[in-house]
Design a protein around this motif. Structure first.
Motif, PDB file in Angstrom:
ATOM      1  N   ASP A  91      -1.698  13.610   0.506  1.00 52.99           N
ATOM      2  CA  ASP A  91      -2.263  12.974   1.330  1.00 52.99           C
ATOM      3  C   ASP A  91      -2.332  11.418   1.181  1.00 52.99           C
ATOM      4  OD1 ASP A  91      -4.423  12.193  -0.068  1.00 52.99           O
ATOM      5  OD2 ASP A  91      -5.725  13.885   0.288  1.00 52.99           O
ATOM      6  N   ASP A  92      -2.748  10.564   2.127  1.00 49.55           N
ATOM      7  CA  ASP A  92      -2.899   9.422   2.240  1.00 49.55           C
ATOM      8  C   ASP A  92      -3.554   8.725   0.907  1.00 49.55           C
ATOM      9  OD1 ASP A  92      -1.718   9.545   4.521  1.00 49.55           O
ATOM     10  OD2 ASP A  92      -3.195   8.939   5.648  1.00 49.55           O
ATOM     11  N   ALA A  93      -4.516   9.418   0.561  1.00 44.27           N
ATOM     12  CA  ALA A  93      -5.253   9.109  -0.921  1.00 44.27           C
ATOM     13  C   ALA A  93      -4.419   9.361  -1.973  1.00 44.27           C
ATOM     14  CB  ALA A  93      -6.464   9.358  -0.976  1.00 44.27           C
ATOM     15  N   GLY A  97      -0.276  14.490   5.535  1.00 44.77           N
ATOM     16  CA  GLY A  97       0.368  13.801   4.469  1.00 44.77           C
ATOM     17  C   GLY A  97       1.805  13.878   4.394  1.00 44.77           C
ATOM     18  N   SER A  98       2.270  13.530   3.131  1.00 44.65           N
ATOM     19  CA  SER A  98       3.879  13.672   3.031  1.00 44.65           C
ATOM     20  C   SER A  98       3.975  15.046   2.268  1.00 44.65           C
ATOM     21  CB  SER A  98       4.523  12.670   2.334  1.00 44.65           C
ATOM     22  OG  SER A  98       3.745  12.176   1.248  1.00 44.65           O
ATOM     23  N   ARG A  99       5.292  15.760   2.832  1.00 37.06           N
ATOM     24  CA  ARG A  99       5.745  16.959   2.309  1.00 37.06           C
ATOM     25  C   ARG A  99       6.472  16.733   1.092  1.00 37.06           C
ATOM     26  NH1 ARG A  99      10.163  20.419   4.709  1.00 37.06           N
ATOM     27  NH2 ARG A  99      11.273  18.816   4.195  1.00 37.06           N
ATOM     28  N   MET A 100       5.742  17.235  -0.119  1.00 37.71           N
ATOM     29  CA  MET A 100       6.513  16.810  -1.233  1.00 37.71           C
ATOM     30  C   MET A 100       7.613  18.033  -1.639  1.00 37.71           C
ATOM     31  SD  MET A 100       4.990  14.008  -2.216  1.00 37.71           S
ATOM     32  CE  MET A 100       5.540  13.877  -3.910  1.00 37.71           C
ATOM     33  N   THR A 146       0.778  -1.162  -0.060  1.00 32.56           N
ATOM     34  CA  THR A 146      -0.089  -0.136   0.032  1.00 32.56           C
ATOM     35  C   THR A 146       0.938   1.228  -0.047  1.00 32.56           C
ATOM     36  OG1 THR A 146      -0.239   0.026   2.388  1.00 32.56           O
ATOM     37  CG2 THR A 146      -1.982  -0.986   1.234  1.00 32.56           C
ATOM     38  N   CYS A 147       2.079   1.305   0.506  1.00 33.18           N
ATOM     39  CA  CYS A 147       3.095   2.517   0.714  1.00 33.18           C
ATOM     40  C   CYS A 147       4.213   2.366  -0.355  1.00 33.18           C
ATOM     41  CB  CYS A 147       3.348   2.667   1.893  1.00 33.18           C
ATOM     42  SG  CYS A 147       1.974   3.090   3.202  1.00 33.18           S
ATOM     43  N   HIS A 148       4.725   0.946  -0.509  1.00 37.65           N
ATOM     44  CA  HIS A 148       5.818   0.961  -1.663  1.00 37.65           C
ATOM     45  C   HIS A 148       5.565   0.190  -2.797  1.00 37.65           C
ATOM     46  CE1 HIS A 148       8.363   1.891   1.954  1.00 37.65           C
ATOM     47  NE2 HIS A 148       7.666   1.069   2.669  1.00 37.65           N
ATOM     48  N   ILE A 149       6.213   0.597  -3.677  1.00 35.77           N
ATOM     49  CA  ILE A 149       6.452   0.044  -4.878  1.00 35.77           C
ATOM     50  C   ILE A 149       7.319  -0.809  -5.165  1.00 35.77           C
ATOM     51  CG2 ILE A 149       7.071   0.605  -7.488  1.00 35.77           C
ATOM     52  CD1 ILE A 149       5.642   3.512  -7.238  1.00 35.77           C
ATOM     53  N   VAL A 150       7.340  -2.079  -5.738  1.00 39.80           N
ATOM     54  CA  VAL A 150       8.281  -2.914  -6.285  1.00 39.80           C
ATOM     55  C   VAL A 150       8.132  -3.063  -7.715  1.00 39.80           C
ATOM     56  CG1 VAL A 150       9.296  -5.256  -5.945  1.00 39.80           C
ATOM     57  CG2 VAL A 150       8.883  -3.819  -3.811  1.00 39.80           C
ATOM     58  N   ASN A 151       8.986  -2.882  -8.589  1.00 40.99           N
ATOM     59  CA  ASN A 151       8.825  -3.178  -9.985  1.00 40.99           C
ATOM     60  C   ASN A 151       7.539  -2.712 -10.604  1.00 40.99           C
ATOM     61  OD1 ASN A 151      11.568  -4.526  -9.808  1.00 40.99           O
ATOM     62  ND2 ASN A 151      10.133  -6.447  -9.355  1.00 40.99           N
ATOM     63  N   GLY A 152       7.240  -1.463 -10.216  1.00 37.27           N
ATOM     64  CA  GLY A 152       6.350  -0.461 -10.807  1.00 37.27           C
ATOM     65  C   GLY A 152       5.186  -0.634 -10.278  1.00 37.27           C
ATOM     66  N   GLY A 202       2.356  -0.714  -6.740  1.00 32.84           N
ATOM     67  CA  GLY A 202       2.413  -0.178  -5.371  1.00 32.84           C
ATOM     68  C   GLY A 202       2.161   1.160  -5.101  1.00 32.84           C
ATOM     69  N   GLY A 203       2.095   1.524  -3.842  1.00 29.56           N
ATOM     70  CA  GLY A 203       1.808   2.872  -3.490  1.00 29.56           C
ATOM     71  C   GLY A 203       2.945   3.806  -3.265  1.00 29.56           C
ATOM     72  N   ARG A 204       2.809   5.014  -3.348  1.00 28.64           N
ATOM     73  CA  ARG A 204       3.788   6.023  -3.308  1.00 28.64           C
ATOM     74  C   ARG A 204       3.932   6.658  -2.028  1.00 28.64           C
ATOM     75  NH1 ARG A 204       5.267   7.146  -8.537  1.00 28.64           N
ATOM     76  NH2 ARG A 204       3.790   5.886  -9.998  1.00 28.64           N
ATOM     77  N   LEU A 205       3.616   6.250  -1.022  1.00 28.87           N
ATOM     78  CA  LEU A 205       3.780   6.922   0.347  1.00 28.87           C
ATOM     79  C   LEU A 205       5.026   6.600   0.919  1.00 28.87           C
ATOM     80  CD1 LEU A 205      -0.062   6.422   1.712  1.00 28.87           C
ATOM     81  CD2 LEU A 205       0.889   8.370   0.531  1.00 28.87           C
ATOM     82  N   GLY A 206       5.672   5.645   0.398  1.00 25.97           N
ATOM     83  CA  GLY A 206       7.242   5.354   0.969  1.00 25.97           C
ATOM     84  C   GLY A 206       7.850   5.125  -0.231  1.00 25.97           C
ATOM     85  N   PRO A 207       9.273   5.155   0.073  1.00 23.05           N
ATOM     86  CA  PRO A 207      10.253   4.913  -1.145  1.00 23.05           C
ATOM     87  C   PRO A 207       9.948   3.726  -1.938  1.00 23.05           C
ATOM     88  CG  PRO A 207      11.363   4.915   1.168  1.00 23.05           C
ATOM     89  CD  PRO A 207       9.791   5.000   1.411  1.00 23.05           C
ATOM     90  N   ASP A 208      10.248   3.869  -3.280  1.00 25.43           N
ATOM     91  CA  ASP A 208      10.436   2.649  -4.220  1.00 25.43           C
ATOM     92  C   ASP A 208      11.492   1.595  -3.653  1.00 25.43           C
ATOM     93  OD1 ASP A 208      10.795   0.864  -6.426  1.00 25.43           O
ATOM     94  OD2 ASP A 208      10.212   2.503  -7.707  1.00 25.43           O
ATOM     95  N   LEU A 209      10.856   0.408  -3.325  1.00 28.80           N
ATOM     96  CA  LEU A 209      11.984  -0.610  -2.791  1.00 28.80           C
ATOM     97  C   LEU A 209      12.278  -1.583  -4.043  1.00 28.80           C
ATOM     98  CD1 LEU A 209      10.210  -1.541   0.282  1.00 28.80           C
ATOM     99  CD2 LEU A 209      11.835   0.054   0.128  1.00 28.80           C
TER     100      LEU A 209
END
Ligand code: HEC
Ligand code: HEC
Length: 253
Positions: A203-205, A189-192, A132-138, A140-147
């Motif tokens: 925000d979370d959405a 939410g996260s500060r862009m 929900t927060c992390h992308i792996v290989n394209g 996933g979510g963007r609320l955390g770093p791409d892993l």
């Protein structure tokens, strides 16, 4: 935990982690390395006693520990030595060389991991809710770093700390903000990005908001991680599985 954000305290835009570390970037970096660095460090990066240029393949560097530190060394060189740097190159090209130099030590190494990477992959998408927060290989979510390439940047012990204790180190990019608008409504939410007069928040959405600071009732920043500790809700062996999965996410050149 909460502190008032001083107006104008925009943090520097230089990323701490390499934004250019895909397989293609590594290949581009290799080409530039061979053209500019190989004559001193050797085409394989293993160093050369005659030129005094050190081996770059053992995964640790005297002059830098982070990707951002390596970026500076490779761009600017090391003054007072023959290490010259490539300050003429655009930033993305320098990052590609950083990615290549990192890839010389892919840590394929001798870790004896207790966990099972396939079970970890299932937990990542399922019960762990990591996706929900992390992308792996394209995906996933963007609320955390791409892993997608986290295994190139972290060893298993560091990964365990990332999971158990997300607040251990939280880069400014992942600080969150709590905005109270003039009508009293609250957005978190996260500060862009932020400058003296404005701030952008996701925000979370994953909605993007743009605020003019002078219109707000208050703006607070939260320097703790929005990521829950994996130890609430996952067992020790499930955490082992996640570490094995994350460590398997390595890109080789
Ligand atoms: C003219 C020779 C020369 C060239 C060209 C050169 N280097 Fe170096 N490099 C050196 C020497 C010598 C040192 C050691 C400097 C010192 O004494 O700290 C060094 C140090 C480094 C370090 C720091 C190593 C550590 O352990 O801290 C890195 C990273 C590095 N070089 C990468 C590169 C890259 C990438 C390029 C090409 C863009 C490059 N160098 C081009 C000679 C060179
Ligand atoms: C609510 C969103 C959220 C969830 C859910 C979440 N994370 Fe995170 N994660 C983040 C954020 C934001 C960061 C960056 C801040 C930090 O270092 O804690 C992060 C950092 C990380 C890091 C360090 C990455 C780096 O480049 O420094 C790893 C590894 C990680 N998460 C793995 C996981 C795993 C595995 C799960 C599932 C068990 C998970 N995360 C669940 C938001 C989340």
């Amino acid at each position: 935990m909460f502190s008032l954000m001083s107006v104008g305290a925009a943090t520097s835009g230089l990323a701490q982690d390499n934004p250019y570390d895909t397989t293609v970037d590594i290949r581009m970096g290799a080409r530039l390395f061979q053209a500019e660095c190989g004559r001193c460090h050797g085409l394989d990066g293993k160093g050369n006693d005659e030129t005094g240029a050190p081996d770059l393949t053992n995964g640790s560097f005297r002059s830098a520990s982070t990707d951002a530190g390596l970026f500076n060394v490779i761009r600017d060189g090391i003054s007072g030595t023959t290490m010259v740097g490539i300050s003429w190159a655009p930033d993305n090209r320098v990052w590609q060389v950083v990615a290549y130099v990192r890839s010389l030590n892919p840590q394929t190494g001798d870790y004896d991991l207790a966990g099972d990477a396939d079970s970890g992959a299932r937990l990542f998408r399922g019960k762990g809710e990591c996706v929900t927060c992390h992308i792996v290989n394209g995906a996933g979510g963007r609320l955390g770093p791409d892993l997608s390439t986290i295994g190139n940047r972290r060893d298993p012990e560091e990964l365990r700390i990332d999971l158990m204790d997300p607040n251990e180190t939280v880069e400014p990019r992942w600080w969150t903000v709590k905005v109270v608008r003039a009508d009293g409504s609250v957005i978190t939410g996260s500060r862009m990005s932020e400058d003296t007069f404005t701030v952008r928040v996701m925000d979370d959405a994953e909605n993007l908001w743009h605020f003019v600071k002078s219109d707000l009732r208050s703006l607070e920043r939260v320097e703790t991680s929005p990521m829950p500790s994996a130890s609430d809700g996952l067992s020790a062996s499930e955490i082992d599985d996640l570490v094995a999965y994350l460590f398997s996410l390595r890109k080789e050149s």
